[in-house]
Design an enzyme around this catalytic site. Structure first.
Site, PDB file in Angstrom:
ATOM      1  N   PRO A 176      -4.712   3.306   7.818  1.00  0.00           N
ATOM      2  CA  PRO A 176      -5.753   3.862   6.948  1.00  0.00           C
ATOM      3  C   PRO A 176      -5.619   3.396   5.505  1.00  0.00           C
ATOM      4  O   PRO A 176      -4.604   3.618   4.859  1.00  0.00           O
ATOM      5  CB  PRO A 176      -5.527   5.375   7.067  1.00  0.00           C
ATOM      6  CG  PRO A 176      -4.759   5.555   8.339  1.00  0.00           C
ATOM      7  CD  PRO A 176      -3.893   4.351   8.451  1.00  0.00           C
ATOM      8  N   GLU A 177      -6.651   2.717   5.015  1.00  0.00           N
ATOM      9  CA  GLU A 177      -6.740   2.357   3.606  1.00  0.00           C
ATOM     10  C   GLU A 177      -8.114   2.800   3.130  1.00  0.00           C
ATOM     11  O   GLU A 177      -8.817   3.524   3.846  1.00  0.00           O
ATOM     12  CB  GLU A 177      -6.480   0.857   3.427  1.00  0.00           C
ATOM     13  CG  GLU A 177      -5.131   0.451   4.034  1.00  0.00           C
ATOM     14  CD  GLU A 177      -4.585  -0.883   3.561  1.00  0.00           C
ATOM     15  OE1 GLU A 177      -5.044  -1.390   2.521  1.00  0.00           O
ATOM     16  OE2 GLU A 177      -3.691  -1.412   4.238  1.00  0.00           O
ATOM     17  N   LYS A 216      -7.609   7.307  -0.828  1.00  0.00           N
ATOM     18  CA  LYS A 216      -7.145   7.550   0.536  1.00  0.00           C
ATOM     19  C   LYS A 216      -7.184   9.025   0.902  1.00  0.00           C
ATOM     20  O   LYS A 216      -6.682   9.413   1.955  1.00  0.00           O
ATOM     21  CB  LYS A 216      -5.720   7.021   0.700  1.00  0.00           C
ATOM     22  CG  LYS A 216      -5.567   5.526   0.480  1.00  0.00           C
ATOM     23  CD  LYS A 216      -4.127   5.139   0.775  1.00  0.00           C
ATOM     24  CE  LYS A 216      -3.840   3.725   0.392  1.00  0.00           C
ATOM     25  NZ  LYS A 216      -2.428   3.371   0.681  1.00  0.00           N
ATOM     26  N   ASN A 223      -0.991  -1.198   2.499  1.00  0.00           N
ATOM     27  CA  ASN A 223      -0.102  -2.325   2.755  1.00  0.00           C
ATOM     28  C   ASN A 223      -0.839  -3.588   3.215  1.00  0.00           C
ATOM     29  O   ASN A 223      -0.421  -4.704   2.920  1.00  0.00           O
ATOM     30  CB  ASN A 223       0.930  -1.916   3.808  1.00  0.00           C
ATOM     31  CG  ASN A 223       2.286  -2.504   3.515  1.00  0.00           C
ATOM     32  OD1 ASN A 223       2.644  -2.702   2.360  1.00  0.00           O
ATOM     33  ND2 ASN A 223       3.048  -2.789   4.556  1.00  0.00           N
ATOM     34  N   ARG A 243       8.187  -0.838   2.736  1.00  0.00           N
ATOM     35  CA  ARG A 243       6.994  -1.220   3.492  1.00  0.00           C
ATOM     36  C   ARG A 243       7.078  -2.688   3.879  1.00  0.00           C
ATOM     37  O   ARG A 243       7.385  -3.539   3.039  1.00  0.00           O
ATOM     38  CB  ARG A 243       5.730  -0.984   2.655  1.00  0.00           C
ATOM     39  CG  ARG A 243       5.455   0.479   2.334  1.00  0.00           C
ATOM     40  CD  ARG A 243       4.279   0.580   1.393  1.00  0.00           C
ATOM     41  NE  ARG A 243       3.993   1.942   1.009  1.00  0.00           N
ATOM     42  CZ  ARG A 243       3.057   2.703   1.594  1.00  0.00           C
ATOM     43  NH1 ARG A 243       2.359   2.209   2.598  1.00  0.00           N
ATOM     44  NH2 ARG A 243       2.834   3.931   1.189  1.00  0.00           N
TER      45      ARG A 243
END
Length: 277
Positions: free
Chosen positions: A2-3, A51, A165, A252
């Site tokens: 999810p972005e 977000k 990311n 990440r």
């Protein structure tokens, strides 16, 4: 993952299913709000902010949720089997006469007064897909700490809201610099176009079921670097590399091409010096 684009799509689905309808089912499965009962209230709207998801409900209430890495909201018709995960992963259920929204693995779920929304989203920078977008403000935010690595700066939602990311790695590839390059070492023209390039990528994907940054819808060629290690770079055929990047609180996986992108990289990948201005 999810972005900003995924969260926008989720907000649309929830808004279509819930807005303007009276809740006949309400179940918040987090200890702090387990006794809260929203039945009988009308859902006013579902709004994305970076977000974050803000579900506004009659009576001056907002249900704030955040998907982070694994969370999701699913919408079901009456009698339809819920397939978002096992029952113990359900954190929220909001239902009306025609649709039921089920929140799975939501790491953030809280009920607050709508008047207090600023307490949970007021720290965010300009939203890449929101009405408050301002490229100049975003650029100032990005350059606030010149020594900070570009990848970490892009993930800081206080700079600009909506990048995760995937877009971090893809943006760095398109700018031809590594995510470990200090943001203050970006050439002036590169820094100036960064905010609008980020917006362009998210805008291009706001209606897409599968995220694309390369312009190709062919499987395996939709993204330049993210998730592609050790396959060859789509531009130069050098194997894509991956390493963890983080500020110490959370690492990440970060992808880059060692030939197309210039700048520092973590050991054992250290190579070219940062570009000069």
């Amino acid at each position: 993952m999810p972005e900003g684009d995924t969260v926008l799509q989720t907000a649309r689905r929830l808004h279509t299913a819930l807005a303007g309808q009276v809740l006949i089912r309400s179940d918040l499965r987090v200890p702090r709000f387990a006794t809260a009962d929203l039945t009988g209230r009308t859902v006013l709207d579902v709004t994305p902010r970076g977000k974050h998801l803000l579900t506004r409900i009659e009576g001056g209430l907002t249900l704030h949720s955040h998907l982070r890495m694994d969370g999701s909201w699913k919408v079901y018709a009456p009698g339809e089997r819920w397939t978002g995960g096992p029952g113990h992963q359900i954190r929220a259920v909001l239902g009306n006469a025609t649709r039921t929204a089920v929140g799975y693995r939501l790491p953030v779920l809280e009920l607050l007064r709508t008047a207090d929304e600023n307490k949970v989203v007021g720290h965010l920078g300009p939203d890449l897909l929101g009405p408050d977008w301002d490229a100049a403000t975003a650029l100032r935010n990005l350059l606030r700490d010149p020594a900070r690595p570009l990848g970490e700066t892009l993930l800081d939602q206080r700079s600009l809201a909506g990048i995760g990311n995937v877009y971090k790695s893809e943006l760095c590839f398109l700018l031809q610099v590594t995510p470990w390059l200090p943001v203050g070492d970006l050439p002036d023209d590169t820094a100036t176009r960064l905010p609008e390039l980020a917006k362009k990528l998210l805008e291009a994907n706001r209606d897409r079921p599968a995220r694309v940054t390369t312009g190709s819808d062919r499987p395996g060629q939709r993204l330049y670097v993210y998730g592609r290690a050790p396959r060859p770079c789509l531009r130069c055929r050098t194997p894509i590399r991956v390493a963890d990047q983080g500020d110490g609180s959370r690492e990440r996986p970060t992808y880059w091409c060692p030939s197309c992108q210039h700048g520092p990289a973590p050991r054992p990948y250290a190579k070219q010096a940062p570009p000069t201005r």
